[in-house]
Design an enzyme around this catalytic site. Structure first.
Site, PDB file in Angstrom:
ATOM      1  N   HIS A 120       0.813  -1.207   0.000  1.00  0.00           N
ATOM      2  CA  HIS A 120       0.000   0.000   0.000  1.00  0.00           C
ATOM      3  C   HIS A 120       0.852   1.265   0.000  1.00  0.00           C
ATOM      4  O   HIS A 120       0.575   2.215  -0.734  1.00  0.00           O
ATOM      5  CB  HIS A 120      -0.946  -0.027   1.201  1.00  0.00           C
ATOM      6  CG  HIS A 120      -1.647   1.262   1.429  1.00  0.00           C
ATOM      7  ND1 HIS A 120      -1.364   2.082   2.500  1.00  0.00           N
ATOM      8  CD2 HIS A 120      -2.589   1.912   0.716  1.00  0.00           C
ATOM      9  CE1 HIS A 120      -2.112   3.159   2.433  1.00  0.00           C
ATOM     10  NE2 HIS A 120      -2.868   3.089   1.368  1.00  0.00           N
ATOM     11  N   GLU A 136       1.961   1.825  -3.396  1.00  0.00           N
ATOM     12  CA  GLU A 136       0.924   2.432  -4.253  1.00  0.00           C
ATOM     13  C   GLU A 136       1.047   3.962  -4.198  1.00  0.00           C
ATOM     14  O   GLU A 136       0.966   4.644  -5.218  1.00  0.00           O
ATOM     15  CB  GLU A 136      -0.455   1.967  -3.787  1.00  0.00           C
ATOM     16  CG  GLU A 136      -1.620   2.659  -4.474  1.00  0.00           C
ATOM     17  CD  GLU A 136      -2.788   2.834  -3.520  1.00  0.00           C
ATOM     18  OE1 GLU A 136      -3.190   1.871  -2.850  1.00  0.00           O
ATOM     19  OE2 GLU A 136      -3.302   3.980  -3.446  1.00  0.00           O
ATOM     20  N   HIS A 137       1.260   4.503  -3.007  1.00  0.00           N
ATOM     21  CA  HIS A 137       1.432   5.962  -2.873  1.00  0.00           C
ATOM     22  C   HIS A 137       2.673   6.441  -3.641  1.00  0.00           C
ATOM     23  O   HIS A 137       2.647   7.489  -4.275  1.00  0.00           O
ATOM     24  CB  HIS A 137       1.562   6.345  -1.399  1.00  0.00           C
ATOM     25  CG  HIS A 137       0.250   6.418  -0.686  1.00  0.00           C
ATOM     26  ND1 HIS A 137      -0.257   7.591  -0.186  1.00  0.00           N
ATOM     27  CD2 HIS A 137      -0.673   5.471  -0.417  1.00  0.00           C
ATOM     28  CE1 HIS A 137      -1.430   7.351   0.378  1.00  0.00           C
ATOM     29  NE2 HIS A 137      -1.698   6.077   0.266  1.00  0.00           N
ATOM     30  N   GLU A 164      -2.950   8.310   7.259  1.00  0.00           N
ATOM     31  CA  GLU A 164      -4.051   7.468   6.775  1.00  0.00           C
ATOM     32  C   GLU A 164      -4.314   6.333   7.769  1.00  0.00           C
ATOM     33  O   GLU A 164      -5.462   6.007   8.072  1.00  0.00           O
ATOM     34  CB  GLU A 164      -3.705   6.901   5.391  1.00  0.00           C
ATOM     35  CG  GLU A 164      -4.850   6.086   4.778  1.00  0.00           C
ATOM     36  CD  GLU A 164      -4.499   5.508   3.402  1.00  0.00           C
ATOM     37  OE1 GLU A 164      -3.389   5.762   2.902  1.00  0.00           O
ATOM     38  OE2 GLU A 164      -5.361   4.796   2.850  1.00  0.00           O
TER      39      GLU A 164
END
Lengths: 432, 411
Positions: free
Chosen positions: B48, B51-52, B126
């Protein structure tokens, strides 16, 4: 093979060209109820939506509008809540009820082949609900619990307090429900509101999707027969009075993030500067590449997300900036927000950036008009204000023609720092 | 029905094209076959975080978003335990920009230190916003390791703990990219008013030159069959108690998947479903209750979760859930109830084919799960499920020893 220098250059862009929007076709049922048909899409499905002027704006007491809308499906003259749920579920349909500050909606999403089985139930739900008290109490209990859970969320606490600060305690947009208000909800209250704002009152029907056969005839059979009362809306007398004090803080013990809201009362769609302001807003905080996101997320990493917007309501509007920020950097983030606002007021947005935003907004509009439900949403967005779809041509024209000087002037005129109310819900001792 | 054509480039990139002339918008979806299940313990949350980083610039394009916005486009991405999926939509005239952007970040990422530093912070925020600073937000941080003992599904996509993210090093990032971000590990779907030949040319031109660098073979430990019911309870600063239960179930590609999915619909989908009707409406035990399946690539979880009404004990609430579970695993369901959930699925599938982006994603996931053609066979597979199959599946999934339970108590 491509040479690597070819990879450095973006392929040539073409302008989107003219966007032609479908005008919904207007029809009128026997009793005068207007029906708008938006025939689009590739799938054999449709949405039948009933729109009532029954949002929270009109409610005499808190939560009345919300629960009236919410409990429509909990029992009618001919059906109990279980059989209503069974019918919609059995035919794979969705009945959605929704309410905002101005309007209350009932939407039926279904495959066209099942519509005949569903319309009679939709009719009962919208026109003949009975609000059985035991069912109402189950829903009230459920929502009261949800409220308790929400009150643990900094974003929720901030959101409700913020309306209050922007519109004022006395204005219907500014009033907020409290725990004690839940116990006043009962059958009688909901029936009263229903009679006042739904039954016998003019409403609008919007059908979008692939048009089911004989749709007008069917709608007329159910929704065109009862008597409709045409009321003129009473003039709004309470004025919007934002809080005089600029900075507000609510403590939430143990929180890891602060919720922040900044903003002020603003005009709505009917104001000549509204469309231009949308462009200014996009630059500031209206898309992923906006100045707030670029600075506060992508450069500083203070937040997962930050954005700004303008809410256009029937009787007013509001400009807002919203984010959730690490408690330790909340003050720094606030400072950066005001630095970004000041930049827009004191210097011109570079032509290159403005061009990007114009292209982005045009592309985004194209997306927002894609598909039958999207078109229906656009239509609702103007219909509330008695505007036509032509409004969107104006929108595109504004995007195309706005100049960097105009944007600065808008920032000077509407984003004076001393007019912006700030609210932080967070940890005590972390604010400068 | 979604018509499509499929071809594979020499470097192994699978390309799927779906034509829909009804819209001026084109969607591009790129699915990379890598998710949180591919992470190593101690370095979780990496897929994840990565992904950023994919938005932090590629070797020829310093900022991903800027040219896309110039082209009137919009994009996003998500990571799950199985995949990392990137998607964008833009006006069809500017489709080539999408090829240019996506191919460059598959070709070579820029790996800027600044981007890594900032995104470590963004993802930490997040993590706080979605998992730590929300009431009940840490549920999957608790449930996953309760249900999985060896399989990497034991940590959520966001990661096991924030430190794993703040400790991420550039060398880890580079190794991850080298291993997984290769053409033969990706599926590209283009859907909109396009010609197949045009897409073939564009795909060849932009993605063709990219070579495969890594070895993306995965060796994921298999979760042993659970032999004993598991239980956990925690106390948190929340207003109300909640109960979570999960059972191991089959994978997305298993023949029993469709029956299991229908079973969850019977229990928890819609206001006439068994759990909602019995436990929320009739018995007034819960304020809300849900049942759903995780359609994961490895064996997944069947989940029932509910928030209790004030004054109800978790023990009593759980007994009521168990009672419903017992009913469905011991007595044959009637045809009408089965038809109801089948109709729901049919309708959901038709609605999911309304726009080009949804269709592109459906195709990419179907291809990942074996064959894009499955996208058009799903409806039939659901319709073929019999009451016997439901009973069979329920008996198999809802074995008491297969269950993990969490009482989430209010302080």
């Amino acid at each position: 093979m491509i040479k690597s220098d070819l990879r450095k250059k973006q392929p040539p862009l073409k302008s989107i060209g003219e966007i032609k929007l479908q005008q919904p076709k207007k029809h009128t049922l026997d009793n005068g109820v207007p029906v708008y048909l938006i025939d689009a899409g590739t799938q054999e499905l449709s949405r039948v939506e009933l729109v009532f002027d029954a949002g929270s704006f009109y409610q005499p007491q808190p939560l009345q509008a919300y629960f009236t809308n919410k409990c429509l499906r909990e029992g009618t003259e001919s059906f109990n809540s279980k059989s209503i749920a069974e019918t919609f579920d059995y035919y794979g349909a969705h009945l959605k009820v929704n309410i905002d500050k101005d309007r209350a909606n009932i939407s039926l999403y279904s495959l066209n082949k099942h519509l005949d089985k569903l319309l009679p139930v939709l009719y009962e739900v919208a026109i003949k609900p009975s609000f059985p008290d035991d069912e109402v109490q189950v829903i009230v209990k459920k929502q009261r619990q949800e409220y308790l859970v929400n009150m643990e969320k900094v974003s929720f606490i901030a959101g409700r307090k913020f309306s209050n600060l922007i519109f004022g305690e006395k204005h219907p947009y500014g009033k907020i429900a409290k725990m004690g208000d839940y116990q006043n909800i009962e059958k009688k209250i909901l029936k009263q509101y229903f009679e006042e704002r739904y039954r016998d009152t003019e409403f609008t029907i919007i059908v979008s999707g692939k048009m089911p056969d004989n749709i007008l005839k069917k709608l007329n059979q159910y929704f065109g027969k009862h008597h409709i009362n045409r009321k003129t809306e009473a003039a709004q007398t309470t004025s919007i009075e934002p809080a005089r004090q600029l900075s507000h803080f609510i403590e939430k013990k143990g929180t890891l993030q602060s919720a922040i809201r900044l903003g002020k009362p603003m005009f709505n769609k009917l104001h000549p500067d509204y469309l231009k302001f949308k462009v200014l807003n996009t630059i500031l905080g209206g898309y992923f590449g906006s100045r707030l996101m670029t600075n506060i997320r992508e450069d500083k990493g203070y937040t997962y997300g930050i954005g700004s917007g303008i809410a256009s309501l029937k009787h007013g509007g509001m400009f807002y900036i919203a984010s959730e920020i690490g408690t330790e950097v909340t003050q720094k983030a606030l400072d950066e927000i005001f630095i970004e606002i000041e930049k827009l007021r004191s210097s011109l947005v570079p032509e290159e950036e403005l061009k990007l935003v114009k292209n982005y907004m045009a592309g985004n509009f194209l997306r927002s008009a894609d598909g039958p439900f999207a078109l229906a949403e656009l239509f609702k967005g103007v219909h509330t204000f008695n505007l036509s779809m032509g409004y969107y041509s104006e929108y595109l024209k504004t995007i195309k023609n706005i100049t960097t000087e105009e944007i600065r002037d808008l920032a000077v005129n509407y984003l004076q720092p001393e007019s912006i109310i700030r609210l932080v819900v967070g940890k005590d001792g972390t604010m400068g | 029905m979604i018509n499509f054509e499929k071809f594979t480039l020499n470097n192994g990139l699978r390309v799927i094209v779906h034509q829909d002339a009804s819209t001026p918008i084109v969607a591009m979806n790129i699915l990379y076959d890598v998710g949180a299940r591919d992470e190593t313990p101690g370095k979780t949350g990496f897929a994840h975080l990565f992904e950023h980083l994919m938005f932090g610039g590629s070797v020829n394009i310093p900022k991903y978003d800027v040219p896309l916005q110039k082209a009137g486009g919009e994009n996003n991405a998500f990571t799950s335990n199985d995949v990392t999926n990137y998607y964008l939509t833009l006006p069809k005239q500017n489709l080539e920009t999408a090829f240019w952007l996506e191919s460059d970040r598959m070709y070579k990422l820029a790996f800027s230190e600044k981007s890594l530093e900032v995104q470590r912070n963004v993802v930490s925020e997040e993590f706080r916003q979605t998992h730590l600073n929300q009431p009940y937000g840490d549920v999957w941080l608790l449930m996953r390791p309760l249900a999985y003992k060896v399989h990497p599904y034991k940590w959520p996509t966001i990661g096991e703990k924030i430190e794993h993210i703040t400790n991420a090093k550039m060398e880890d990032v580079k190794a991850f990219y080298g291993k997984y971000y290769n053409p033969n590990n990706a599926i590209l779907v283009v859907s909109g008013d396009v010609e197949v030949d045009e897409i073939k040319k564009l795909a060849e031109k932009w993605f063709g030159p990219t070579e495969n660098n890594g070895n993306n073979k995965r060796e994921i430990p298999v979760e042993p069959v659970q032999k004993e019911a598991r239980f956990m309870e925690v106390e948190r600063d929340v207003p109300l108690d909640a109960v979570y239960k999960c059972w191991h179930m089959c994978s997305r590609t298993d023949e029993a998947y469709h029956a299991t999915d229908l079973l969850s619909d019977m229990l928890g989908n819609g206001n006439s479903s068994r759990l909602y009707y019995e436990l929320v409406k009739n018995k007034n035990l819960f304020s809300e209750i849900n049942a759903f399946v995780m359609g994961s690539m490895d064996k997944g979880l069947f989940v029932v979760s509910g928030n209790l009404l004030k004054g109800i004990k978790p023990e009593d609430a759980e007994a009521a859930i168990n009672n419903e579970i017992d009913k469905i695993r011991t007595s044959m369901i009637d045809e009408k109830e089965l038809q109801k959930v089948k109709n729901k699925v049919e309708s959901t599938l038709v609605f999911s084919e309304m726009n080009v982006l949804d269709k592109a994603m459906n195709l990419a996931f179907a291809e990942l799960a074996g064959d894009a053609e499955n996208v058009n066979l799903e409806a039939g597979k659901y319709q073929a499920v019999t009451p016997e199959k439901i009973l069979d599946t329920a008996a198999n999934v809802f074995r008491p020893e297969n269950c993990s339970t969490l009482f989430y108590r209010a302080k």
